[in-house]
Design a protein around this motif. Structure first.
Motif, PDB file in Angstrom:
ATOM      1  N   LEU A  99       0.824  -1.210   0.000  1.00  0.00           N
ATOM      2  CA  LEU A  99       0.000   0.000   0.000  1.00  0.00           C
ATOM      3  C   LEU A  99       0.858   1.261   0.000  1.00  0.00           C
ATOM      4  O   LEU A  99       0.444   2.307  -0.501  1.00  0.00           O
ATOM      5  CB  LEU A  99      -0.931   0.025   1.224  1.00  0.00           C
ATOM      6  CG  LEU A  99      -2.144  -0.878   1.176  1.00  0.00           C
ATOM      7  CD1 LEU A  99      -2.782  -0.980   2.564  1.00  0.00           C
ATOM      8  CD2 LEU A  99      -3.158  -0.368   0.162  1.00  0.00           C
ATOM      9  N   SER A 100       2.056   1.186   0.554  1.00  0.00           N
ATOM     10  CA  SER A 100       2.949   2.347   0.672  1.00  0.00           C
ATOM     11  C   SER A 100       3.498   2.822  -0.667  1.00  0.00           C
ATOM     12  O   SER A 100       3.975   3.957  -0.772  1.00  0.00           O
ATOM     13  CB  SER A 100       4.119   2.017   1.596  1.00  0.00           C
ATOM     14  OG  SER A 100       3.673   1.776   2.897  1.00  0.00           O
ATOM     15  N   ASP A 101       3.442   1.976  -1.688  1.00  0.00           N
ATOM     16  CA  ASP A 101       3.965   2.341  -3.002  1.00  0.00           C
ATOM     17  C   ASP A 101       3.212   3.553  -3.540  1.00  0.00           C
ATOM     18  O   ASP A 101       2.040   3.473  -3.872  1.00  0.00           O
ATOM     19  CB  ASP A 101       3.831   1.163  -3.970  1.00  0.00           C
ATOM     20  CG  ASP A 101       4.384   1.462  -5.350  1.00  0.00           C
ATOM     21  OD1 ASP A 101       5.235   2.359  -5.483  1.00  0.00           O
ATOM     22  OD2 ASP A 101       3.941   0.788  -6.299  1.00  0.00           O
ATOM     23  N   GLY A 102       3.878   4.698  -3.577  1.00  0.00           N
ATOM     24  CA  GLY A 102       3.263   5.927  -4.072  1.00  0.00           C
ATOM     25  C   GLY A 102       2.359   6.615  -3.063  1.00  0.00           C
ATOM     26  O   GLY A 102       1.660   7.560  -3.410  1.00  0.00           O
ATOM     27  N   ALA A 103       2.367   6.144  -1.816  1.00  0.00           N
ATOM     28  CA  ALA A 103       1.464   6.675  -0.786  1.00  0.00           C
ATOM     29  C   ALA A 103       2.102   7.821  -0.009  1.00  0.00           C
ATOM     30  O   ALA A 103       3.318   8.018  -0.042  1.00  0.00           O
ATOM     31  CB  ALA A 103       1.091   5.554   0.193  1.00  0.00           C
ATOM     32  N   THR A 104       1.266   8.546   0.710  1.00  0.00           N
ATOM     33  CA  THR A 104       1.715   9.523   1.687  1.00  0.00           C
ATOM     34  C   THR A 104       1.559   8.882   3.059  1.00  0.00           C
ATOM     35  O   THR A 104       0.437   8.528   3.457  1.00  0.00           O
ATOM     36  CB  THR A 104       0.860  10.810   1.615  1.00  0.00           C
ATOM     37  OG1 THR A 104       0.982  11.360   0.304  1.00  0.00           O
ATOM     38  CG2 THR A 104       1.297  11.823   2.650  1.00  0.00           C
ATOM     39  N   ILE A 105       2.651   8.691   3.759  1.00  0.00           N
ATOM     40  CA  ILE A 105       2.622   8.064   5.082  1.00  0.00           C
ATOM     41  C   ILE A 105       2.262   9.136   6.101  1.00  0.00           C
ATOM     42  O   ILE A 105       2.971  10.141   6.222  1.00  0.00           O
ATOM     43  CB  ILE A 105       3.985   7.439   5.444  1.00  0.00           C
ATOM     44  CG1 ILE A 105       4.480   6.500   4.339  1.00  0.00           C
ATOM     45  CG2 ILE A 105       3.924   6.763   6.817  1.00  0.00           C
ATOM     46  CD1 ILE A 105       3.587   5.328   4.047  1.00  0.00           C
ATOM     47  N   THR A 106       1.180   8.943   6.833  1.00  0.00           N
ATOM     48  CA  THR A 106       0.781   9.914   7.859  1.00  0.00           C
ATOM     49  C   THR A 106       1.200   9.470   9.253  1.00  0.00           C
ATOM     50  O   THR A 106       1.331  10.302  10.146  1.00  0.00           O
ATOM     51  CB  THR A 106      -0.729  10.201   7.803  1.00  0.00           C
ATOM     52  OG1 THR A 106      -1.442   8.969   7.843  1.00  0.00           O
ATOM     53  CG2 THR A 106      -1.086  10.930   6.513  1.00  0.00           C
ATOM     54  N   ASP A 123      -3.194   6.226   0.235  1.00  0.00           N
ATOM     55  CA  ASP A 123      -2.592   5.552  -0.921  1.00  0.00           C
ATOM     56  C   ASP A 123      -2.579   6.462  -2.149  1.00  0.00           C
ATOM     57  O   ASP A 123      -3.118   7.575  -2.137  1.00  0.00           O
ATOM     58  CB  ASP A 123      -3.251   4.196  -1.183  1.00  0.00           C
ATOM     59  CG  ASP A 123      -4.647   4.265  -1.791  1.00  0.00           C
ATOM     60  OD1 ASP A 123      -5.064   5.327  -2.300  1.00  0.00           O
ATOM     61  OD2 ASP A 123      -5.341   3.237  -1.758  1.00  0.00           O
ATOM     62  N   ARG A 124      -1.964   5.999  -3.203  1.00  0.00           N
ATOM     63  CA  ARG A 124      -1.793   6.829  -4.398  1.00  0.00           C
ATOM     64  C   ARG A 124      -3.113   7.168  -5.081  1.00  0.00           C
ATOM     65  O   ARG A 124      -3.150   8.010  -5.977  1.00  0.00           O
ATOM     66  CB  ARG A 124      -0.830   6.160  -5.366  1.00  0.00           C
ATOM     67  CG  ARG A 124      -1.321   4.841  -5.900  1.00  0.00           C
ATOM     68  CD  ARG A 124      -0.275   4.244  -6.806  1.00  0.00           C
ATOM     69  NE  ARG A 124      -0.693   2.937  -7.267  1.00  0.00           N
ATOM     70  CZ  ARG A 124       0.121   2.008  -7.673  1.00  0.00           C
ATOM     71  NH1 ARG A 124       1.409   2.239  -7.706  1.00  0.00           N
ATOM     72  NH2 ARG A 124      -0.338   0.852  -8.069  1.00  0.00           N
ATOM     73  N   PHE A 125      -4.204   6.527  -4.637  1.00  0.00           N
ATOM     74  CA  PHE A 125      -5.526   6.829  -5.190  1.00  0.00           C
ATOM     75  C   PHE A 125      -6.341   7.735  -4.265  1.00  0.00           C
ATOM     76  O   PHE A 125      -7.507   8.005  -4.516  1.00  0.00           O
ATOM     77  CB  PHE A 125      -6.299   5.526  -5.456  1.00  0.00           C
ATOM     78  CG  PHE A 125      -5.572   4.625  -6.395  1.00  0.00           C
ATOM     79  CD1 PHE A 125      -5.510   4.900  -7.756  1.00  0.00           C
ATOM     80  CD2 PHE A 125      -4.910   3.500  -5.925  1.00  0.00           C
ATOM     81  CE1 PHE A 125      -4.819   4.077  -8.623  1.00  0.00           C
ATOM     82  CE2 PHE A 125      -4.221   2.664  -6.786  1.00  0.00           C
ATOM     83  CZ  PHE A 125      -4.177   2.946  -8.133  1.00  0.00           C
TER      84      PHE A 125
END
Length: 136
Positions: A99-106, A123-125
């Motif tokens: 899920l971290s691929d392209g995600a913003t980690i909060t 996530d990136r979506f």
């Protein structure tokens, strides 16, 4: 325990009211923890706010919700997350990594103040995800 996927709702002030209503709709057992009980806010105005609640029904439905702290933004439509929780940290770490691929980690997937392994990301979506596992 198996791994579960369920909605996680956010409100500003009325999580308790909403979850008690959903309990009348779906039945089941409702648990509620406040920010004050968990010592997760220094603002006395937030002590009675719901830090985490969970409704679990005899049919296996799980609904979770929390009040958003005053310092955090709440936008209707953005107030729903998908929660994944279970007791297999290897499985959950795999989900987190993908899920971290392209995600913003909060919040990184690490041990939280309440003792569980926990992380949050968008996530990136644009979907909000919460992952919660057991302590190492």
């Amino acid at each position: 325990m198996a791994t579960h996927l369920n909605p996680y709702l956010n409100f500003r002030e009325n999580t308790r009211e909403a979850m008690e209503f959903y309990q009348t709709v779906f039945g089941g057992e409702l648990s509620i923890m406040t920010f004050g009980e968990m010592q997760m806010s220094e603002d006395p105005a937030e002590f009675e706010k719901v830090m985490h609640s969970q409704l679990e029904t005899p049919a296996g439905l799980i609904l979770q919700a929390a009040d958003v702290p005053n310092v955090m933004e709440l936008n209707p439509g953005d107030n729903v997350s998908v929660s994944v929780h279970g007791d297999d940290n290897a499985e959950l770490t795999g989900y987190w990594d993908r899920l971290s691929d392209g995600a913003t980690i909060t919040a990184p997937f690490e041990i939280a103040p309440w003792g569980d392994r926990f992380g949050m990301l968008v996530d990136r979506f644009g979907i909000n995800w919460l992952l919660n596992g057991v302590p190492d």
